[in-house]
Enzyme design. Structure first.
Site, mmCIF file in Angstrom:
data_model
loop_
_atom_site.group_PDB
_atom_site.id
_atom_site.type_symbol
_atom_site.label_atom_id
_atom_site.label_comp_id
_atom_site.label_asym_id
_atom_site.label_seq_id
_atom_site.Cartn_x
_atom_site.Cartn_y
_atom_site.Cartn_z
ATOM 1 N N ASN A 106 1.047 -1.185 -0.387
ATOM 2 C CA ASN A 106 -0.389 -0.002 0.405
ATOM 3 C C ASN A 106 0.782 1.264 0.349
ATOM 4 O OD1 ASN A 106 -2.685 -0.913 -0.370
ATOM 5 N ND2 ASN A 106 -2.573 -1.160 2.394
ATOM 6 N N HIS B 237 -1.938 -8.316 4.145
ATOM 7 C CA HIS B 237 -0.374 -7.773 4.413
ATOM 8 C C HIS B 237 0.014 -6.315 3.775
ATOM 9 C CE1 HIS B 237 0.340 -11.047 7.010
ATOM 10 N NE2 HIS B 237 -0.134 -12.085 6.475
ATOM 11 N N CYS B 238 -1.243 -5.621 3.800
ATOM 12 C CA CYS B 238 -0.820 -4.296 3.194
ATOM 13 C C CYS B 238 -1.489 -4.529 2.079
ATOM 14 C CB CYS B 238 0.189 -3.429 4.158
ATOM 15 S SG CYS B 238 0.187 -2.692 5.560
ATOM 16 N N THR B 239 -1.553 -5.242 1.661
ATOM 17 C CA THR B 239 -1.498 -5.726 -0.451
ATOM 18 C C THR B 239 -2.183 -6.424 -1.114
ATOM 19 O OG1 THR B 239 0.075 -6.577 -1.813
ATOM 20 C CG2 THR B 239 0.230 -7.195 -0.013
#
Ligand SMILES: Cc1ncc(COP(=O)(O)O)c(C=O)c1O
Length: 385
Positions: free
Chosen positions: A103, A342-344
């Site tokens: 992100n 996981h921020c993706t």
């Protein structure tokens, strides 16, 4: 019953434990140095300036660039990526990037898409990190300014072909920005030989430094608009941010203790050898993958056994929420891992884990063989229910 041993397998979030030399360098900085580096002429301020210069020199050796002033310190990889992306792109520019970005790449891009009309193409990547280069070639347009890729996925651990992407970018008159959050300190890197125009990195992961540190390597011919304006201790009579490096990109008093720690971490890596670290981490991941793939009810993500990867292995236990698995690993077995998203988000959609998230195990320079064996036994027990 409380587990006897604590096992840390969350290196991809932040490395721990830090080497004693990192702790000592930070203590020295706090106890022996005062004054803002580059601002004062007394001995303690000059000493702080020397620490900063040495840190730049150590990073230039580790990352392969000629002029130590081509690195701008930042508080983390996110700030470095924001400087690179927002400092370079202008309304109407086009960017090619991947679906495995964190992100910290995607959100600044989406922000500029909304506010400045930049255009973005996200290309798919396989679980092993492969990209269809012919498809990428077709995406270039006259106004493609930048190609961005993470060097290694923080969800899958796969390694992306950043050199090939850099070559394509240059053939089409674009620049190459690499997110080194999972590769710096873990994978051999030489920005000049690899054709990387900008490399963003955190100090607190593979570099073994403290949280609150990081930086951006900027090729000498790349000009960025500073994202922060203020005092630098240079050209103080001028109303504009000075045009000299690194001052242009480093307004305000820097985090000298943190940078001292990050530099000591980089020094430790140079001493051990980054190839050695890569081999150590790879061998541990192979033990994990080889054993977990034998278990029924375990779905592994990322590269197959034998393929290159950084120290990350993500997986899901069938019929169990990853958060529950991570909780049990921690409470029952004393093993710290990360679970969830996981921020993706595009990475999760690529690996079909949008609904579930995943458990992420990540090893580091000081992880021991017996620790991964304990992990394997624990996952085997949990997979039996
Ligand atoms: C691939 C990737 N990029 C960027 C970041 C952001 O790093 P930081 O938290 O240091 O800003 C992370 C952090 O986990 C990451 O894994």
């Amino acid at each position: 019953m409380e587990p006897k041993e604590r096992i840390y397998l969350d290196y991809a979030a932040t490395s721990w434990p830090k080497p004693q030399t990192v702790i000592d360098a930070m203590m020295d900085s706090v106890t022996l140095m005062a004054g803002s580096p580059g601002r004062g002429t007394h001995g303690m301020s000059l000493q702080a300036g020397r620490v900063m210069n040495k840190a730049r020199l150590t990073l230039s050796k580790l990352l392969g660039f000629g002029n130590p002033n081509d690195v701008a310190f930042a508080q983390n990889a996110t700030m470095a990526l924001n400087l690179a992306i927002k400092g370079l792109l202008q309304p109407g520019d086009h960017v090619i990037t991947t679906m495995l970005e964190h992100n910290s790449v995607r959100r600044p891009l989406e922000f500029l898409k909304r506010t400045q009309g930049i255009e973005v193409d996200y290309v798919p990547v396989t679980m092993s990190g492969r990209i269809n280069m012919e498809a990428v070639k077709k995406l270039f347009r006259a106004h493609t300014k930048l190609v961005i890729a993470t060097h290694s996925s923080n969800l899958l651990g796969c390694i992306l072909p950043v050199e090939e992407l850099a070559q394509l970018a240059h053939e089409h008159g674009a620049l190459m920005l690499v997110d080194g959050a999972q590769s710096v300190g873990n994978l051999p890197l030489h920005v000049e030989r690899m054709g990387i125009d900008m490399l963003a990195f955190p100090g607190h992961k593979g570099l073994l430094g403290p949280q609150g540190t990081g930086g951006l390597y900027i090729h000498p011919e790349v000009q960025l608009e500073p994202q922060m304006h203020g005092g630098t201790g240079s050209q103080s009579e001028e109303p504009e941010q000075p045009n000299i490096r690194p001052d242009r990109y480093e307004a305000g008093t820097p985090n000298v203790p943190g940078i001292a720690g990050m530099a000591a971490g980089a020094e430790a890596i140079l001493n051990i050898g980054v190839e050695q670290i890569y081999k150590h981490e790879w061998s541990l991941t192979q033990t994990i993958v080889e054993n977990l793939q034998k278990l029924s009810g375990v779905k592994l993500l990322g590269p197959a056994l034998g393929e290159p990867r950084t120290g990350i292995v993500s997986f899901i236990l069938e019929n169990q929420d990853p958060a529950q698995t991570a909780f049990q690993l921690d409470r029952k077995y004393g093993i710290a891992v990360r679970a969830g998203y996981h921020c993706t988000p595009l990475g999760h959609s690529q690996s079909q884990t949008t609904e579930t998230g995943a458990v992420r195990v990540s090893v580091g320079y000081s992880t021991q063989e017996h620790e991964v064996e304990t992990l394997i036994r624990a996952v085997a027990e949990l997979s039996r229910g």
